[in-house]
Design an enzyme around this catalytic site. Structure first.
Site, short mmCIF file in Angstrom:
data_model
loop_
_atom_site.label_atom_id
_atom_site.label_comp_id
_atom_site.label_asym_id
_atom_site.label_seq_id
_atom_site.Cartn_x
_atom_site.Cartn_y
_atom_site.Cartn_z
N HIS A 58 -17.29 9.30 -4.45
CA HIS A 58 -17.59 8.74 -3.06
C HIS A 58 -17.60 9.87 -2.22
CE1 HIS A 58 -17.37 4.40 -4.08
NE2 HIS A 58 -16.29 4.72 -5.06
N ARG A 60 -18.90 9.86 0.96
CA ARG A 60 -18.76 9.25 2.28
C ARG A 60 -19.86 9.77 3.31
NH1 ARG A 60 -15.70 5.71 0.29
NH2 ARG A 60 -13.54 6.31 -0.25
N HIS A 175 -19.25 -3.09 -10.45
CA HIS A 175 -17.84 -3.14 -9.93
C HIS A 175 -17.35 -4.41 -10.42
CE1 HIS A 175 -14.26 -2.18 -7.14
NE2 HIS A 175 -14.32 -3.26 -7.40
N HIS A 237 -15.36 1.96 -13.80
CA HIS A 237 -13.56 1.69 -13.88
C HIS A 237 -13.31 0.51 -14.67
CE1 HIS A 237 -14.73 -0.66 -10.42
NE2 HIS A 237 -15.03 0.47 -9.40
N ASP A 310 -14.29 8.21 -9.92
CA ASP A 310 -13.99 7.30 -8.69
C ASP A 310 -13.50 7.82 -7.67
OD1 ASP A 310 -14.39 5.20 -6.84
OD2 ASP A 310 -13.08 3.75 -7.96
N HIS A 314 -10.31 9.22 1.61
CA HIS A 314 -9.67 8.80 2.64
C HIS A 314 -8.88 9.60 3.76
CE1 HIS A 314 -11.21 4.71 1.52
NE2 HIS A 314 -10.37 4.70 0.37
N PHE A 328 -8.46 1.00 -0.39
CA PHE A 328 -8.24 1.35 -2.05
C PHE A 328 -9.10 2.86 -2.08
CE2 PHE A 328 -8.53 -3.37 -1.40
CZ PHE A 328 -7.39 -3.67 -2.30
N GLY A 329 -8.40 3.73 -2.99
CA GLY A 329 -9.21 4.78 -3.43
C GLY A 329 -8.13 6.03 -3.45
ZN LIG Z 1 -15.81 0.30 -7.68
#
Ligand SMILES: [Zn+2]
Lengths: 433, 305
Positions: A58, A60, A175, A237, A310, A314, A328-329
């Site tokens: 990600h 962003r 997902h 994942h 993944d 953040h 999450f993450g």
């Molecule tokens: Zn995912």
């Protein structure tokens, strides 16, 4: 300009290939037997491998650049030994138009960093109702279609998406978490969640959705066969023993499915929740030790064939909310390889070639890309790593904007020292002469 | 046994520690019986009540406890929604910390918030209830109340009835009461029982839990459990799990009846029982003040205890 990497221990997904002098010319491996070069670099017996491919990050961009942007995300990737990464489309706005794909690829080309591959949404705004234009997106350069971050609730939409994506030559990534079973779960559901008083996301939420998606794939394969197209499903994942077993059985049967596993699901268990720390909040959640065992076993047997980080950065402030409101993450591009080298290869005896395969050719195959091999004529996307040098994970030194890590303070070996993309140096550790 | 630095839950606690705290609470209750209900024990200390979830009763109880010992008290009430919308929980706490406070009494809607606060703050943190996880001062005041009637908890059977899965009161009592020698049973409908509750035996059979019980603790039933689907029908709950005069006959005669409040009369508990001779609800409130005085005292000055 020719570059000669002398005295390198070669390893790719097929195994260890001995020590060689690698000549790089015009972006390719010109020779594995040395030669004249303008620049010479002594690898000092360190490992040279194909640069890694991360099928799941990600970055962003667009819209959430305070968390990460293309420059920091791709630089973090290069530093982690990655030559290419696939950016997920759950941005703001969602990446679902051909023009957006082109714009991202154009911007990435201006950065001397890891290659960018773009995943576009499978459905409009990832809402699971109307399909995006797969053929146009593919022509614009999209590498994958996915509604990652959201689950595809409507099986009919997913089936048609697989068929259209196949016609465009693209795989569909999913997902896989059943929304109803998952509910608002913060951590893995089970005795520990009950004991800690935290809401649980059960392993069955993943298995139930994977089981359904495999049936949808079976249907899509049958429908597309008459047209000569071959749908491919990429399960992102995978976190549970049961999910891995379902994928193994489907692959044994010949269904075109690839299962991905993340560094965190391979190295952390739900026990970390005893510290009530939102750094560990991730979807799907960190599972029980028995799941971790099963995932490693599935990698070793080739049942799961791709490792994707993944990488989900953040801001620190977001992670400093309470456990229900924190997002999450976790970020991991810069530590994934040394982490897995240390924990799986060094400590548990996973063959190095298996790890390399799952971080290079495994994901590439799922994306429909050629395998990454150290061979004459192959692209010089290379990564040099040092199996001996020990270093502590220090998030303050990250180039990613997410300066926190669930592995902060861990001593790791196997740190990347140099990353080349098409023969060009995109990252080099100061410690490398 | 180390000095108490925070009160988050009872993990790592020893029996002597709990007994010493309850003994201090006895002394504190004597203060409450004096005409002049104030001692200088915490003069010069500042206690903050930081409530991210409304609970007037608990807040007043802690604030009075601090004032009775001459501490200065400041109150902060933050809506849970402001936390969801961006302001970091940590920033809120650090702002308070900049005001040079000594103890933070934290009430929070989400499990783990007291633990997070203890990680980020320098002063002592008292968990005044975090989500469904823990409410240690409630368990202490329950134990204190039970000791009035039972003298000792050694070998006593305590039945906890109701929505056990979502109850911080049940979770903290299941930690503390066995530490003091009690045997804890937790009864409720299958959808409201946790998969595991260390310290307690779980059962869906209310009669089994009540059989020969030395004390009965009734939990509040949150009506939102119906919307979540955790409970199919209120009618069924009342029929199967309401604590009634008739059902209570299975327990020991005069077994005290506790409830953490506020009560849904005629839902979890037959209305007449709430005002009957077994009810210890008002006693619990008084005990709460004494226990909270003891906790603040132990955290701020009573480190030798
Ligand atoms: Zn995912």
């Amino acid at each position: 300009m020719r570059l000669l990497i002398r005295n390198a221990r070669l390893v790719d997904g097929t195994g260890e290939l001995g020590t060689a002098d690698v000549l790089v010319e015009e972006g390719r491996i010109a020779s594995l037997a040395g030669g004249d070069a303008e620049r010479v670099l002594d690898a000092g017996g360190r490992f040279l491998a194909p640069a890694l491919t991360d099928p799941h990050v990600h970055l962003r961009t667009p819209g959430q650049e305070t968390k990460e942007d293309l420059a920091t995300g791709l630089a973090a990737a290069a530093r982690g030994g990655y030559g290419a990464v696939v950016a997920m489309p759950n941005t703001d706005p969602v990446v679902q138009e051909p023009e957006q794909v082109r714009a991202l690829l154009d911007e990435a080309r201006t950065l001397s960093s890891a290659r960018l591959l773009v995943a576009a949404a499978l459905t409009e705004n990832q809402e699971g109702r109307r399909l995006t234009p797969a053929a146009l997106l593919a022509r614009a350069g999209a590498a994958l279609l996915t509604d990652d971050g959201r689950t595809n609730e409507d099986a009919g939409v997913l089936a048609r998406g697989l068929v259209y994506a196949a016609a465009a030559g693209l795989a569909v990534a999913v997902h896989a978490e059943d929304a109803g079973l998952r509910a608002g779960g913060v951590m893995n559901d089970g005795p520990l969640a009950a004991e800690l008083g935290l809401s649980g996301n059960p392993p069955e939420a993943e298995a139930a959705r994977i089981a359904r998606d495999l049936e949808v794939l079976r249907y899509a394969v049958r429908k597309a066969a008459a047209l000569g197209h071959a749908p491919r499903l990429y399960v992102q994942h995978v976190s549970t023993a049961r999910g891995a077993a379902l994928i193994a059985a489907a692959r044994a049967e010949g269904l075109p499915v690839t299962g991905e596993v993340t560094p965190h699901h391979l190295t952390l268990t739900e026990e970390v929740w005893r510290g009530f720390d939102a750094r560990f909040k991730v979807a799907p959640p960190l599972r029980a030790a028995s799941d971790v065992e099963a995932l490693i076993g599935a990698l070793e047997r080739g049942e799961l064939s791709a490792i994707g980080t993944d990488h989900a950065p953040h801001t620190a402030a977001e992670k400093e909310r309470d456990l229900e409101n924190a997002p999450f993450g976790m970020p991991s591009l810069e530590v994934a390889f040394p982490l897995l080298y240390t924990e799986l290869v060094e400590k548990r005896g996973l063959p190095l070639a298996v790890l390399i395969e799952c971080m290079t050719s495994g994901p590439r195959a799922a994306l429909g890309l050629a395998p990454a091999r150290l061979a004459e004529g192959a692209p010089a996307d290379l990564m040099l790593f040092d199996p001996a040098a020990q270093r502590t994970v220090d998030p303050a030194r990250f180039v990613s904007k997410a300066r926190y890590s669930p592995w902060a303070g861990r001593e790791l070996v196997g740190w990347p020292r140099l990353t080349l993309v098409a023969g060009r140096e995109v990252w080099r550790d100061a410690a490398l002469a | 046994m180390g000095a108490l630095t925070h009160l988050l839950d009872f993990a790592g606690w020893e029996r002597a520690q709990a007994e010493s705290l309850l003994e201090t609470a006895r002394m504190m209750e004597e203060v409450l019986e004096r005409p002049m209900k104030k001692v200088p024990a915490l003069k010069g200390f500042t206690v903050a009540t930081v409530f991210f979830e409304p609970s007037t009763r608990t807040k007043i109880s802690f604030e009075l406890a601090a004032r009775r010992m001459s501490a200065d008290v400041v109150g902060f009430t933050g809506a849970g929604s402001s936390l969801a919308k961006g302001e970091s929980f940590k920033d809120t706490l650090l702002t308070l910390q900049a005001m040079a406070l000594d103890a933070y009494v934290i009430r929070a809607p989400v499990a783990g918030m007291a633990h997070q606060a203890a990680r980020w703050l320098e002063g002592a943190v008292v968990n005044a209830g975090d989500g469904r996880r823990a409410h240690p001062t409630q368990a202490l005041l329950d134990a204190y109340t039970l000791l009035d009637d039972l003298e000792t908890l050694e070998g006593r059977k305590v039945a906890i009835v109701g929505d056990v899965a979502h109850s911080r009161v049940a979770r903290s009592n299941a930690e503390l009461l066995p530490l003091l020698g009690a045997e804890v049973w937790a009864a409720g409908p299958a959808g409201l029982l946790p998969e595991r509750l260390p310290g307690a035996r779980l059962t869906t059979d209310l009669d089994e839990a009540l059989e020969d019980a030395d004390a009965v603790m009734v939990l509040r039933l949150q009506r939102e459990r119906m919307d979540e689907g955790a409970l199919p029908s209120l009618r069924e709950y009342v029929a199967e799990y309401q604590v009634t005069e008739a059902r209570l006959a299975r327990a020991k005669p005069d077994a005290p009846l506790l409830h953490p409040g506020p009560m849904n009369r005629d839902v979890e508990l037959e209305g007449t029982l709430a005002d009957g001779p077994r009810s210890r609800v008002e006693r619990q409130v008084r005990a709460g003040e004494a226990v909270r005085m003891a906790v603040l005292y132990h955290l701020l000055v009573g480190r030798a205890a």
